[in-house]
Design a protein around this motif. Structure first.
Motif, PDB file in Angstrom:
ATOM      1  N   GLN A   1      -2.206   3.435   4.116  1.00 19.73           N
ATOM      2  CA  GLN A   1      -1.031   3.331   5.125  1.00 19.73           C
ATOM      3  C   GLN A   1      -0.242   4.465   4.528  1.00 19.73           C
ATOM      4  OE1 GLN A   1       0.812  -0.693   4.152  1.00 19.73           O
ATOM      5  NE2 GLN A   1      -0.455  -1.610   5.849  1.00 19.73           N
TER       6      GLN A   1
ATOM      7  N   ASN B   1      -0.236   5.870  11.731  1.00 20.54           N
ATOM      8  CA  ASN B   1      -0.299   5.421  10.428  1.00 20.54           C
ATOM      9  C   ASN B   1       1.124   5.806   9.543  1.00 20.54           C
ATOM     10  OD1 ASN B   1      -1.451   4.169   8.203  1.00 20.54           O
ATOM     11  ND2 ASN B   1      -3.101   5.435   7.967  1.00 20.54           N
TER      12      ASN B   1
ATOM     13  N   ASN C   1       0.880  -1.326   0.080  1.00 13.72           N
ATOM     14  CA  ASN C   1      -0.048  -0.051  -0.028  1.00 13.72           C
ATOM     15  C   ASN C   1       0.913   1.349  -0.158  1.00 13.72           C
ATOM     16  OD1 ASN C   1      -2.419  -1.493  -0.101  1.00 13.72           O
ATOM     17  ND2 ASN C   1      -2.384  -1.496   2.250  1.00 13.72           N
TER      18      ASN C   1
ATOM     19  N   ASP D   1       7.129  -1.038   9.263  1.00 13.13           N
ATOM     20  CA  ASP D   1       5.970  -0.304   9.968  1.00 13.13           C
ATOM     21  C   ASP D   1       6.627   0.514  11.132  1.00 13.13           C
ATOM     22  OD1 ASP D   1       3.707   0.316  11.505  1.00 13.13           O
ATOM     23  OD2 ASP D   1       3.099  -1.599  11.449  1.00 13.13           O
TER      24      ASP D   1
ATOM     25  N   ARG E   1       2.498   5.709   3.548  1.00 11.31           N
ATOM     26  CA  ARG E   1       3.704   5.276   3.126  1.00 11.31           C
ATOM     27  C   ARG E   1       4.289   5.921   1.777  1.00 11.31           C
ATOM     28  NH1 ARG E   1       5.234  -0.116   3.625  1.00 11.31           N
ATOM     29  NH2 ARG E   1       2.964  -0.842   3.683  1.00 11.31           N
TER      30      ARG E   1
ATOM     31  N   ARG F   1      -3.903   3.673  -2.395  1.00 13.71           N
ATOM     32  CA  ARG F   1      -2.993   2.422  -2.216  1.00 13.71           C
ATOM     33  C   ARG F   1      -1.893   2.358  -3.338  1.00 13.71           C
ATOM     34  NH1 ARG F   1      -7.930   0.448  -0.370  1.00 13.71           N
ATOM     35  NH2 ARG F   1      -7.625  -0.771   1.636  1.00 13.71           N
TER      36      ARG F   1
ATOM     37  N   PHE G   1       4.163   4.311   7.726  1.00 15.83           N
ATOM     38  CA  PHE G   1       5.263   3.232   7.249  1.00 15.83           C
ATOM     39  C   PHE G   1       6.015   3.927   6.443  1.00 15.83           C
ATOM     40  CE2 PHE G   1       0.825   1.883   8.144  1.00 15.83           C
ATOM     41  CZ  PHE G   1       0.978   0.646   8.520  1.00 15.83           C
TER      42      PHE G   1
END
Length: 745
Positions: A74, A187, A55, A182, A76, A309, A189
Motif C-alpha cells: 500500500q 494504491n 502497511n 484510503d 502509504r 510493509r 493511502f
C-alpha cells in the motif's frame, strides 16, 4: 375513546416498562462487557495501541533528502502533525466530526441527532473521527452489512475509540487517521501519498480547495475521484468548502474564491515502473534484501524485515537533480540517435544484412512473455509460430511516448531488437558516492539493468589501463613511437591488431591515446606485458574475468558500466580506487539504524601515475576522439575522457572524468549482431559522448550542486619525476642520445 386504567394497572404498566428498559440496558451492558473482554473478537492491547500495525511504504531517499521512490503493498507514508496543513485539519473536522475537539471518542449527541443532521443537509456520518480510526486501523475488518454483526462492530469501535482517546492526544489521533485513510485508486493511502498523487505536493502545502477535495474523497474515493469523475469531485470539494465556511474556518469571500477555482489536478501516480531511477530502485531493493539476509538483520522478534510493509527509510547517495539531468540527457539524445539508426538501415534486406538474423529473432521469440504464456497453455511450436505471425493489438515503446498499434508479435520482436539501449552512471571519485544511475531506456519493458548487471565489451576504454602501467614504469606521455604494426608473440598465436583509423608517423603516447591508435597501444602492451595490466585492472575494481592476453589492451574483455566508471575514478582521485557506493544506511520507521555501509578504498596506483593519466585523458578531449565535447558542446573546462568502440560498432562507450565527477555512458543494441554499419555513426563519440555532454551541461548549469568548471586536477604533492612538457622531453632525449653516441652506445 380512552380506557381509564386503574392504579394497579398503571403501576403494573410502569413496572413492565421499566423492566423492559432496565432489561435492555442490562443486556446492552452485558454485551458491552462481553465485547470489552474480547468474547466477540480480541481487541487491541495497550501495546497494540502504542504500536498500531499498518502497511507502511519504505522510502528511498536521495542525498538531498528527497523521496526518490517507494517500495509498497500500500502506497502509504507517515507524516507528523506539523507536516499537515491546517487546511486539511479544518476540512476534515468541519466535514467528518465538527465536535471532534469536544468529545472523548464517542459523540452520543451526534449519534442521536444524526438523522436530523442529514435531513437538514449536513450529511455527516454517525462515527466520530476516532471511531473511524478505530475501524480503519485496529478492527482489521470492513463495515459489515449484517445488522447483528454491525452492532457488535459498532460497540468494538466505541471501546477502541475510548481507549485511543485515553492514550493519544487529539493531534495524534488526527495524524494517525490522515496517515491511514484510503484514497482509493492508484494504491494511494494516507494524506502524504494523496497530496503527491493528485497535486504533486506535500501535505503541508495543501491549499483549502485542495484539502477539501482530498477530504471529500475519504468517504467515497471512487465517486469523488477527480481523474475519473471531475464533476463529482468539484461538487464534493465545494460541499467541504461550504462546511468549512459554516464552521468559521473560511470567510464568505474565501469560500466563493475557492469554490470558483478549477480542480487544478497535477496527477503523478506512484508506480514501481515509473518515476526517476526505476532501474536503480530495483537493484537497490534486491541489495537491501540480500544484505539483511546475509547479515541476519531482523526485527526484535526475529522475523525478517519486509521492505513493502515495514516503512523503512533507505538513504542513498543519488542526487535528485543529477538523476533527473541524466535521464533527460538520455531522452534528448537517444531520440536523435534512434532516428539515425532507423534511417541507417532503411531499405536493407535485414535477413541478408544481419548475421544470424533468423536465430536472433527465434531466440527473441522464445524469451518473450508471450511465448512462455502460450507454452503454459499447452500450445505447440507450430501454433505458437502461427500466433506470432497473426497481427495483434499492442503497446510499443518509442522515444516520443508509448503508442498503441496493430503489429505481428514476430515483428515486435524485430522492433525491440532494433531499439537502441543506453545506460550511464555518474559518481564522485573522492567519496565513491554515485550521483546518478540510469540502467536502461524503459524499465516497464526492458527491466534488465545495464549499469551493474550487464557486461559488454569495453573496447578502447580499456587502453588507459595499459598506458597507466607504462607510466608507472617511467614512460612519459611525450615518448614517441612509430605508428606501425607490431606483432606480439608468446601467448599462443601471434597477435597484431587491425587499425581502422591510422595516424601515420611518429606519435607521442598522449597523441596515440587521444587518437585511440591500436598499433601503438599494442606496442606498449608488448613492452609492459599483460600480467601487470591485469593486476592493475583488478585493483581498479573490475570484477568480470580479464584474461592475461595482449588483446586486453584494446578492450576485448567484458565489464559493467559500474566497474568501468569506478575504475576511472582512480585516475581522478590521486590513484585511490574508492568502491562505487549508492547505499548509505537503512533505518526503521522510528529512526533506528539497521545497517550502515562503508566503502572500501584501495591504492590502485601511485599519485604521480594517476595525475599523468589525467593529463593524457585530457588529450582525448583537447585534440582526439573526444574533441566534440569542445567544438560542439562548448565544454572547454578541464575534462578528460576516453571513447570506446568495439568490433563491428556493436558497443559505443564514453567515460568522462573531472576532478569532482566521473561519468560512464554505454550505447548498443540488445544483440551485438545488430549495430551501426559504419564507424562514423557507430563510434562512441557519436553514440555515447553526446549524452555525457548534455548531462554535464545541465550539471554545470545548476550552481547549487557545487560542480565548478574552473577546477583542474591537482598535481602530486611531491612534484613530478615524469616530464609532461614535450619540448623539454625532446631536448632531454636529444641530450641522452648525444651522450650515448659519445659513450659508443
Amino acid at each position: 375513546m380512552f380506557v381509564k386504567l386503574t392504579p394497579q394497572e398503571i403501576k403494573r404498566y410502569n413496572r413492565n416498562l421499566w423492566g423492559i428498559v432496565i432489561g435492555c440496558f442490562s443486556f446492552f451492558v452485558l454485551v458491552l462487557l462481553c465485547v470489552n473482554f474480547g468474547l466477540f473478537g480480541a481487541l487491541p492491547s495497550f501495546r497494540d495501541l502504542e504500536n498500531p500495525k499498518s502497511n507502511l511504504a519504505s522510502e528511498v531517499l536521495t542525498e538531498d533528502k528527497q523521496v526518490l521512490g517507494k517500495y509498497f503493498v500500500q502506497n502509504r507514508s507517515n507524516v507528523t502533525y506539523k507536516q499537515i496543513s491546517p487546511n486539511v485539519i479544518n476540512a476534515l473536522v468541519a466535514t467528518e466530526d465538527n465536535r471532534f475537539f469536544q468529545h472523548s471518542g464517542i459523540d452520543f449527541g451526534r449519534t442521536i441527532t444524526i438523522v436530523f443532521y442529514n435531513i437538514f443537509g449536513h450529511k455527516q456520518g454517525g462515527s466520530t473521527i476516532t471511531q473511524q480510526l478505530a475501524l480503519n486501523l485496529f478492527s482489521g475488518q470492513e463495515r459489515s452489512h449484517n445488522p447483528i454483526k454491525r452492532i457488535i462492530q459498532k460497540l468494538q469501535e466505541w471501546i477502541i475509540a475510548v481507549r485511543i482517546e485515553r492514550n493519544y492526544t487529539k493531534e495524534e489521533i488526527l495524524t494517525m487517521y490522515l496517515n491511514t485513510v484510503d484514497f482509493g485508486a492508484y494504491n494511494t493511502f494516507g494524506i502524504s501519498s494523496a497530496a503527491a498523487t493528485y497535486f504533486h505536493t506535500t501535505p503541508d502545502k495543501l491549499t483549502p480547495d485542495q484539502a477539501a477535495l482530498l477530504v471529500r474523497m475519504v468517504n467515497a474515493p471512487s465517486l469523488y475521484n477527480p481523474i475519473r469523475h471531475p464533476d463529482n469531485a468539484t461538487t464534493g470539494r465545494n460541499f467541504v468548502l461550504y462546511r468549512m465556511k459554516e464552521e468559521k474556518y473560511l470567510t464568505e469571500g474565501q469560500y466563493e474564491e475557492f469554490k470558483a477555482k478549477p480542480l487544478g489536478i497535477n496527477f503523478h501516480p506512484t508506480d514501481h515502473t515509473e518515476g526517476l531511477a526505476t532501474y536503480f530502485r530495483a537493484v537497490l531493493k534486491k541489495d537491501v534484501q540480500r544484505i539483511f539476509q546475509e547479515k541476519s538483520i531482523t526485527k526484535p522478534d526475529g522475523t525478517p524485515w519486509d521492505l513493502d510493509r515495514d516503512g523503512l527509510r533507505i538513504y542513498t547517495t543519488i542526487n535528485y537533480d543529477m538523476q533527473q539531468y541524466a535521464e533527460e540527457a538520455q531522452r534528448e539524445y537517444m531520440k536523435q540517435l534512434q532516428a539515425q539508426f532507423k534511417d541507417h538501415w532503411k531499405g536493407f534486406n535485414l535477413r541478408k544484412a544481419i548475421k544470424n538474423y533468423d536465430l536472433l529473432i527465434d531466440q527473441g521469440m522464445r524469451r518473450s512473455d508471450r511465448y512462455r504464456a502460450l507454452k503454459q497453455h499447452g500450445k505447440t511450436d507450430e501454433e505458437i509460430k502461427e500466433d506470432f505471425n497473426t497481427p495483434a493489438q499492442m503497446e510499443i515503446f518509442t522515444w516520443h511516448g508509448d503508442i498503441d498499434t496493430t503489429m505481428k508479435p514476430i515483428d515486435s520482436i524485430l522492433y525491440s531488437k532494433f531499439t537502441l539501449r543506453n545506460a550511464m552512471m555518474s559518481m564522485d571519485p573522492t567519496t565513491g558516492y554515485i550521483k546518478a544511475w540510469v540502467g536502461g531506456i524503459d524499465f516497464k519493458r526492458y527491466k534488465y539493468d545495464q549499469v551493474r548487471m550487464g557486461t559488454r565489451q569495453v573496447g578502447s576504454t580499456a587502453k588507459p589501463f595499459t598506458y597507466a602501467v607504462a607510466v608507472d614504469n617511467g614512460y612519459s606521455p611525450c615518448m614517441r613511437v612509430n605508428n606501425v604494426p607490431d606483432t606480439i608473440k608468446g601467448y599462443g598465436a601471434d597477435w597484431c591488431p587491425r587499425s581502422s583509423d591510422t595516424k601515420p608517423g611518429m606519435l607521442t603516447l598522449r597523441e596515440a591515446l587521444a587518437y585511440s591508435q591500436n598499433w601503438i597501444t599494442a606496442h606498449v602492451m608488448k613492452e609492459v606485458t599483460p600480467t601487470p595490466v591485469v593486476t592493475l585492472i583488478k585493483k581498479m575494481g573490475i570484477t568480470s574475468p580479464v584474461p592475461e592476453y595482449p588483446s586486453i589492451c584494446l578492450g576485448t574483455f567484458d565489464a559493467s558500466i559500474y566497474d568501468m566508471t569506478g575504475a576511472y575514478s582512480a585516475f581522478a582521485n590521486r590513484g585511490l580506487w574508492t568502491e562505487p557506493t549508492y547505499l548509505l544506511r537503512v533505518e526503521d520507521k522510528n529512526g533506528n539504524v539497521l545497517y550502515e555501509n562503508k566503502a572500501r578504498v584501495v591504492q590502485a596506483m601511485n599519485e604521480q601515475t594517476a595525475y599523468v593519466m589525467t593529463y593524457m585523458l585530457k588529450g582525448v578531449v583537447e585534440q582526439g576522439t573526444g574533441v566534440r565535447l569542445r567544438y560542439k558542446y562548448g565544454l572547454n573546462n578541464p575534462i578528460g575522457g576516453k571513447t570506446g568502440t568495439t568490433n563491428d560498432n556493436s558497443d559505443g562507450w564514453f567515460i568522462g572524468i573531472t576532478p569532482q565527477l566521473v561519468t560512464g555512458v554505454w550505447t548498443g543494441c540488445e544483440d551485438r549482431d545488430i549495430h551501426f554499419r559504419t564507424l562514423h555513426l557507430g563510434e562512441g563519440s557519436n553514440t555515447a559522448l553526446p549524452i555525457f555532454a548534455l548531462y554535464m551541461k545541465r550539471v554545470y548549469g545548476n550552481s547549487s550542486l557545487g560542480y565548478k568548471r574552473n577546477v583542474d586536477f591537482a598535481p602530486p604533492k611531491n612534484g613530478l619525476t615524469i616530464t609532461l612538457d614535450c619540448n623539454s622531453y625532446d631536448q632531454q632525449q636529444q641530450g641522452t642520445d648525444e651522450v650515448d653516441k659519445k659513450l659508443g652506445f
